[in-house]
Design a protein around this motif. Sequence first.
Motif, PDB file in Angstrom:
ATOM      1  N   ARG A 178      51.510  75.337  27.327  1.00 50.35           N
ATOM      2  CA  ARG A 178      51.561  73.906  27.622  1.00 50.35           C
ATOM      3  C   ARG A 178      50.281  73.501  28.326  1.00 50.35           C
ATOM      4  O   ARG A 178      49.557  74.357  28.856  1.00 50.35           O
ATOM      5  CB  ARG A 178      52.764  73.556  28.514  1.00 50.35           C
ATOM      6  CG  ARG A 178      52.708  74.158  29.901  1.00 50.35           C
ATOM      7  CD  ARG A 178      53.942  73.781  30.697  1.00 50.35           C
ATOM      8  NE  ARG A 178      53.936  74.413  32.012  1.00 50.35           N
ATOM      9  CZ  ARG A 178      53.426  73.851  33.105  1.00 50.35           C
ATOM     10  NH1 ARG A 178      52.849  72.659  33.041  1.00 50.35           N
ATOM     11  NH2 ARG A 178      53.469  74.482  34.263  1.00 50.35           N
ATOM     12  N   ALA A 179      50.039  72.207  28.303  1.00 49.39           N
ATOM     13  CA  ALA A 179      48.882  71.693  29.037  1.00 49.39           C
ATOM     14  C   ALA A 179      49.299  71.458  30.489  1.00 49.39           C
ATOM     15  O   ALA A 179      50.422  71.021  30.754  1.00 49.39           O
ATOM     16  CB  ALA A 179      48.401  70.391  28.426  1.00 49.39           C
ATOM     17  N   ILE A 180      48.396  71.774  31.393  1.00 52.79           N
ATOM     18  CA  ILE A 180      48.696  71.542  32.809  1.00 52.79           C
ATOM     19  C   ILE A 180      48.122  70.203  33.249  1.00 52.79           C
ATOM     20  O   ILE A 180      48.807  69.371  33.832  1.00 52.79           O
ATOM     21  CB  ILE A 180      48.121  72.683  33.682  1.00 52.79           C
ATOM     22  CG1 ILE A 180      48.812  74.009  33.326  1.00 52.79           C
ATOM     23  CG2 ILE A 180      48.300  72.361  35.158  1.00 52.79           C
ATOM     24  CD1 ILE A 180      48.237  75.204  34.051  1.00 52.79           C
ATOM     25  N   ASP A 181      46.873  70.005  32.974  1.00 51.74           N
ATOM     26  CA  ASP A 181      46.259  68.750  33.439  1.00 51.74           C
ATOM     27  C   ASP A 181      44.877  68.615  32.811  1.00 51.74           C
ATOM     28  O   ASP A 181      44.365  69.540  32.178  1.00 51.74           O
ATOM     29  CB  ASP A 181      46.136  68.744  34.971  1.00 51.74           C
ATOM     30  CG  ASP A 181      46.150  67.335  35.521  1.00 51.74           C
ATOM     31  OD1 ASP A 181      46.061  66.378  34.719  1.00 51.74           O
ATOM     32  OD2 ASP A 181      46.251  67.181  36.745  1.00 51.74           O
ATOM     33  N   ARG A 182      44.314  67.473  33.045  1.00 50.48           N
ATOM     34  CA  ARG A 182      42.931  67.257  32.629  1.00 50.48           C
ATOM     35  C   ARG A 182      42.144  66.834  33.862  1.00 50.48           C
ATOM     36  O   ARG A 182      42.472  65.847  34.514  1.00 50.48           O
ATOM     37  CB  ARG A 182      42.840  66.174  31.556  1.00 50.48           C
ATOM     38  CG  ARG A 182      41.410  65.834  31.202  1.00 50.48           C
ATOM     39  CD  ARG A 182      41.337  64.766  30.132  1.00 50.48           C
ATOM     40  NE  ARG A 182      41.682  65.310  28.822  1.00 50.48           N
ATOM     41  CZ  ARG A 182      42.591  64.779  28.005  1.00 50.48           C
ATOM     42  NH1 ARG A 182      43.263  63.723  28.385  1.00 50.48           N
ATOM     43  NH2 ARG A 182      42.831  65.310  26.819  1.00 50.48           N
ATOM     44  N   TYR A 200      45.087  74.579  30.724  1.00 49.95           N
ATOM     45  CA  TYR A 200      46.323  74.936  30.022  1.00 49.95           C
ATOM     46  C   TYR A 200      46.999  76.111  30.724  1.00 49.95           C
ATOM     47  O   TYR A 200      46.336  76.964  31.328  1.00 49.95           O
ATOM     48  CB  TYR A 200      46.023  75.341  28.582  1.00 49.95           C
ATOM     49  CG  TYR A 200      45.466  74.226  27.728  1.00 49.95           C
ATOM     50  CD1 TYR A 200      46.322  73.401  27.013  1.00 49.95           C
ATOM     51  CD2 TYR A 200      44.088  74.021  27.635  1.00 49.95           C
ATOM     52  CE1 TYR A 200      45.807  72.373  26.222  1.00 49.95           C
ATOM     53  CE2 TYR A 200      43.578  73.009  26.842  1.00 49.95           C
ATOM     54  CZ  TYR A 200      44.438  72.181  26.146  1.00 49.95           C
ATOM     55  OH  TYR A 200      43.945  71.179  25.369  1.00 49.95           O
ATOM     56  N   TYR A 201      48.320  76.124  30.568  1.00 47.40           N
ATOM     57  CA  TYR A 201      49.078  77.292  30.985  1.00 47.40           C
ATOM     58  C   TYR A 201      49.173  78.197  29.756  1.00 47.40           C
ATOM     59  O   TYR A 201      49.511  77.735  28.664  1.00 47.40           O
ATOM     60  CB  TYR A 201      50.473  76.860  31.438  1.00 47.40           C
ATOM     61  CG  TYR A 201      51.443  77.990  31.688  1.00 47.40           C
ATOM     62  CD1 TYR A 201      51.586  78.553  32.953  1.00 47.40           C
ATOM     63  CD2 TYR A 201      52.247  78.483  30.663  1.00 47.40           C
ATOM     64  CE1 TYR A 201      52.495  79.577  33.176  1.00 47.40           C
ATOM     65  CE2 TYR A 201      53.149  79.499  30.877  1.00 47.40           C
ATOM     66  CZ  TYR A 201      53.268  80.048  32.140  1.00 47.40           C
ATOM     67  OH  TYR A 201      54.167  81.067  32.370  1.00 47.40           O
TER      68      TYR A 201
END
Lengths: 701, 209
Positions: A19-23, A30-31
């Motif tokens: 999954r994406a964590i943040d930008r 990404y995780y």
Amino acid sequence: MKFMFAPEATPLSGYTIKRAIDRGGFGEVYYALSDSGKEVALKLLQRNQQVELRGVSQCLNLKHPNLVTIFDIKTDNDGDHWVIMEFVSGKSLEAVLADYPRGLPLDEVEAWLSGIAAGTAFLHDRGIVHRDLKPANVFRESGIVKIGDVGLSKFITPSRRSAQTESVGTVYYMAPEVARGKYGSELDVYSMGVMLYEMLTGAVPFTGESTGEILMKHMTEPPDLSKVPATFREVVGRALHKDPQRRTPGAARLLDEFRAARQGKPVAVDIPASHFVNVPEIERKAAVRPEPMPAGYGPRVSDATIHYAADGSPRAGQGPRPHSPGSPPPLANPFGNAMRNFGEGLNHLGDWVSEKFRKRPWLFSIVAVLLVVNLSRGAGLFGGRGGINIGGTLALMAIIYFTVKTVADKKQNSGAGRRSPGVPPMPTVAPVAQVTPPPPPVTPPKPPVKPAGKKNAPALTPATLRSIPWTRRASDLTGAMTMAVIWGALATALLTVLRFPIAVDQERALLATHGGLGLWGLVTILGSWALLGSSKVLEGSAIGNQNRRLIQTAIGAAVGAIAFALQHELLVDLPIHSSFDGLFNHIGRLPLTTDVSVDPDTQIRFLQPTLAGYVVYFGALFGFRRWWLLADSFRVKRFSIFSVIFSGFIAFLIPAAFVFQQNWGAMWGVAIATVVQLSAPWIAPAKRAVPPAAEPAAVAA
Amino acid sequence: MSDYVLQCGAAPTAGSKYLVWVDQVGAFLLSLKNEVAIGGPAIDGGAADISFLANLSRRHATIVRSGERYVLHAQAPSHVAGRPVHDRSDLTDGCEILLGGSVRLAFRQPSVMSGTARIDFLSDHRPARAVDAIILMDDTCLVGPGTDKHIRCRPGQSALLLYRRDGKLWCKSREDVFVDGQHAPEGAELRSGSVVTGNELRFRIEQIG
């Protein structure tokens, strides 16, 4: 928010994105799980790759429990760079703050702050500044605080504090110096200060509708510390200081100060003396607050010993004042505290006046002569006719005190000046350390610091040259004059209520008449207008002090002439006891007073000022005082009670030289100084600015 | 124990345990079973439904859904709301569960519109598959911004509903959502590996049991 990689993508061999964590500012995070199931955070560098890569490379082998570990840097088949980092599953400080909208419990604050401080101090010790400390970048897992995004850090040394064009950090936590593109590790301390503020209050100190507005507030607006618990205001305020050089010196120090404040201990201040040159008094007081030190306080030597100035000499009045072993501890009861505060207030007053006289010995001489004359007259303020002149006596005692103090100060300064730079002197007063040998100071004596020049002065003062448009001057002046009418009227109304309590009978009776009140009020307003006008016209210009005094003297003479005309127009007598005499009762052939009446009971004659008396008195009053300092937009304070007292003092003494109605003169001095300050526009130090074209400079004092 | 199973709705047929990977939010273990065993790690098989990396018995406790009630059956030392559980104890919204001496969990039922419960981790112990919370899904699971959601998303992200239909897991929303790239205005069935996207929202669901 669209992310470049979908779940289950494998841009890097051996890792599967879950999954994406943040930008962030530098790319997507990404995780991911390694093929064997190891959790990692993958950071894709999209922008500023070279900047980021340099930073990450420097940090690749940093090991610290409070920093998120960077495992490796890899490049995918498309040539994109990935940073493989430790994944921290704990909550971010941002998430915790969301759970505590009114601030975290103090234990939590200390836990977070200690982790952040340890990690940041470690980075600074390695010559690295993080640049993007914020709650979203700080995590806590298994009780251990971890700082993330160290890859954004910039390798920095004192010689490399050059302009950096990249946007740095997050705007809510961004230090003011970032906007100037020149910064060092103090930047992180500021961000920590913002986080500390937010942890204590639940809100950041500066918010706004736009990035620009928030940035401007960081640069100009003082933080509202009233929301911070009183115990920590000083600590937070220093960490959020606009001037990096006056900010809390280091992340570890911020933690120390927080802990000391939490335990109710006074916070030591260690700011080089050179930083206080040309700094407005209000800011000086905010930065340096001498606190009495309880005997036996703490083992920290920096708190228990004398603070050293840049030249290595101990400086009185900065940092805690050590107690001698035998001295009693500070009073703990409210009355004791009140008395101590009163005493400190007197000390401040004494220091202020002493400073005035030390800078201007001629002023001291004139005041001394006038006091002697005043005392010898046997009548005056607080004294009835022929009674003891208590005011003069007190003033004379003050002069003696200031003389002794000035001499003592000079001796101390000259003694300190002979000391070898860099060699710490022996403390003059041994603190608690007499029981146990004093360990070396935590902060080593700093090398001699070149006194800050005018260019380095962080604040703009009335002496700052600046170009002010005439439209601005006109609007300022008209506004101030309007306010002067209001304040002058209020002062007159107040006088009516008070009935001039210190006046003698004739004066009190005079003020009970409409004519007397009218004369007093009109001259107050007129004098204030005249001073506001001259000050506003000359504000920011390069005209020297002596020329300004001459201009003011001429204006004062004109005001005196108008006052004389008003007195006659209003059919008012301004009685002066015939026993009152000054050094001069004539100017050439012109008498300063004339007979007006005789008391039928006592046969005492009363005089009143002539036109010459008015002209000379107001000319002297306006010329003797640097009134423009009270009206300038860049004055130290909006309203200074010391300026009012000093003006009243000067106005009270002038009749000792040139005969005038002394009580009225003193009251006019006080009232004009009050009205001028209250009416003149004032710009808070943090909001002051000069157009870029006008390089700040100073008029020769 | 079978009483409780009989009282519940249709047993899931497509799967009973899922991982939901939500971008920018976290990972969630979605359990559709009515009876969930909790325990410690077991290397040689026989692990509980939710296996914590903690010093717990292999099957330390079981949470059973009974209608709208949740009951904790203790097989090893356990506390609910500070009180030791000798046999069973009702779980209520906000109560704290202590398993062994160190695993602290919070039991929540954020929405009165759904019987689904959420278990948050108060201590640092996590299941072997690191997730941010466990969802004990009844008939529906609310996903979106707001404190009344079982999977709480960021402001601005789409709100949607996961629900059971014909023993399978479905998803629908008032907003435009796409399941595996297909617009799903009337809802769509979720399979293992399905990716759901909406406004600022993306998650992938993965069957693990």
